[in-house]
Design a protein around this motif. Structure first.
Motif: not given
Ligand code: FPP
Ligand code: MG
Length: 339
Positions: A92-98, A100-102, A105-107, A159-161, A183-185, A238-240
């Motif tokens: 769930a958090s990855l779906l939202h994080d992608d 937010i980060d625009q 690519l994922r995996r 952590g994400e915010y 926080g985020k990890t 798996g990411k740019p």
């Molecule tokens: C990836 O960080 C982001 C996280 C591990 C946490 C994201 C948390 C949220 C969006 C809030 C929680 C939301 C829900 C619905 C439970 P990154 O961008 O550094 O890693 P990446 O390179 O894998 O994207």
């Protein structure tokens, strides 16, 4: 089982133990949402062509939950709801994080928002989050596990915010970068271990040590991930390549570089203050500057230090020897993905 399993074997067996339950949980979702969730997990293509892999990606957090349960003498079957719950929250958090980060690519595949649009990815994330809570609510010890998961999610959100707020910032200290990593990890890894230990009947004290193990491991993992984000290749992540630098993220190596009183820190600060995403050339220059300040080395040291702290906490939990060896193997893998 008389010998500790190697890391790939641990993951393969977690996939067998948890994969079917994860899919079963998803059967309860509305059909359209279930379809996009399956796309995200890599279970099928948009045309509905199924993949036969039990899960389609590594199950690190579920493995931690199962092993923490075994470490305190529990039957790993008891930790399966916890394993499912942490994996669902993670996704769930990855779906939202992608979004937010625009990040497109994922995996190594298109991120769900890029493939099916932002509303689909937001709703899929919401569905996974509530399915995670349901998985724990339906299992024994829900009075302990549901509040623990909900608290971890608030930490994850914080952590994400903070991560988002610190983007392009140059005036925060390393402490701030560590707070983001924790926080985020760290918090979800901590939660995976705590929930697994709780499912295994651990005392509060042993569960707390396993939780601390997960938290330190998460920080070490995030430091290693930040290093990969700059010096890793696309095949591994798996990411740019260098997308964190492009977006001027306040990752741990960047924080360490900026904290150094070096000419390179000043040049990096100037690059980060340009007000636009960095070009390929600027990303390469930023990576060189960071390295020249010694921040790459310093971040590697942080990885080592938090891993040592994690293993110390593990020993304080007085774990059974085989799960302890397997948790150590898992920690070793997490921090060594060719950074
Ligand atoms: C990836 O960080 C982001 C996280 C591990 C946490 C994201 C948390 C949220 C969006 C809030 C929680 C939301 C829900 C619905 C439970 P990154 O961008 O550094 O890693 P990446 O390179 O894998 O994207
Ligand atoms: Mg991201």
């Amino acid at each position: 089982m008389t010998e500790p399993r190697e890391f790939p074997e641990i993951l393969a067996q977690t996939a067998i133990a948890v994969g079917p339950l994860l899919r079963l949980r998803m059967n309860g979702l509305p059909a359209e949402v279930r379809h996009v969730v399956g796309l995200h997990f890599g279970w099928w293509t948009d045309d509905g062509i199924a993949s036969d892999a039990p899960v389609g990606h590594k199950l690190l957090r579920p493995s931690l939950a199962l092993l923490a349960c075994q470490a305190v003498g529990g039957d790993p079957q008891a930790a399966r709801p916890a394993a499912v719950a942490v994996e669902l929250v993670h996704n769930a958090s990855l779906l939202h994080d992608d979004i937010i980060d625009q990040d497109p690519l994922r995996r190594g595949r298109p991120a769900l928002w890029a493939a099916k649009g932002i509303p689909a990815a937001i709703l899929a994330g919401d569905a996974l989050f509530f399915a995670a809570v349901q998985a724990l609510a339906d299992a024994p010890r829900a009075d302990l596990t549901v509040p623990a998961l909900l608290a971890a999610v608030q930490d994850l959100i914080e952590g994400e915010y903070l991560d988002v707020l610190s983007e392009a910032s140059t005036d925060r200290g390393e402490h701030s970068a560590l707070q983001i990593a924790a926080g985020k990890t760290g918090m979800l890894l901590a939660c995976a271990c705590e929930l697994g230990a709780t499912a295994g009947g651990a005392t509060r004290e042993r569960a707390a040590h396993l939780r601390a193990f997960g938290r330190h491991l998460g920080i070490a993992f995030q430091c290693a991930d930040d290093l990969l984000g700059i010096w890793g290749d696309e095949q591994t992540t798996g990411k740019p390549a260098r997308s964190d630098l492009r977006r001027r993220k306040f990752s741990l190596p960047v924080a360490a570089a900026l904290a150094s009183s070096t000419p390179q820190a000043r040049q990096l600060r100037a690059l980060y203050q340009t007000g636009t995403p960095l070009s390929d050339g600027d990303c390469a220059r930023a990576a060189d500057l960071i390295e020249q300040t010694g921040a790459r080395e310093a971040t590697m040291l942080r990885v080592e230090r938090h891993t040592a702290d994690a293993l110390h906490q593990l020993s304080l939990a007085q774990p059974a020897p085989i799960p302890a060896a397997e948790l150590t193997a898992l920690a070793d893998y997490l921090i060594r993905r060719d950074s």
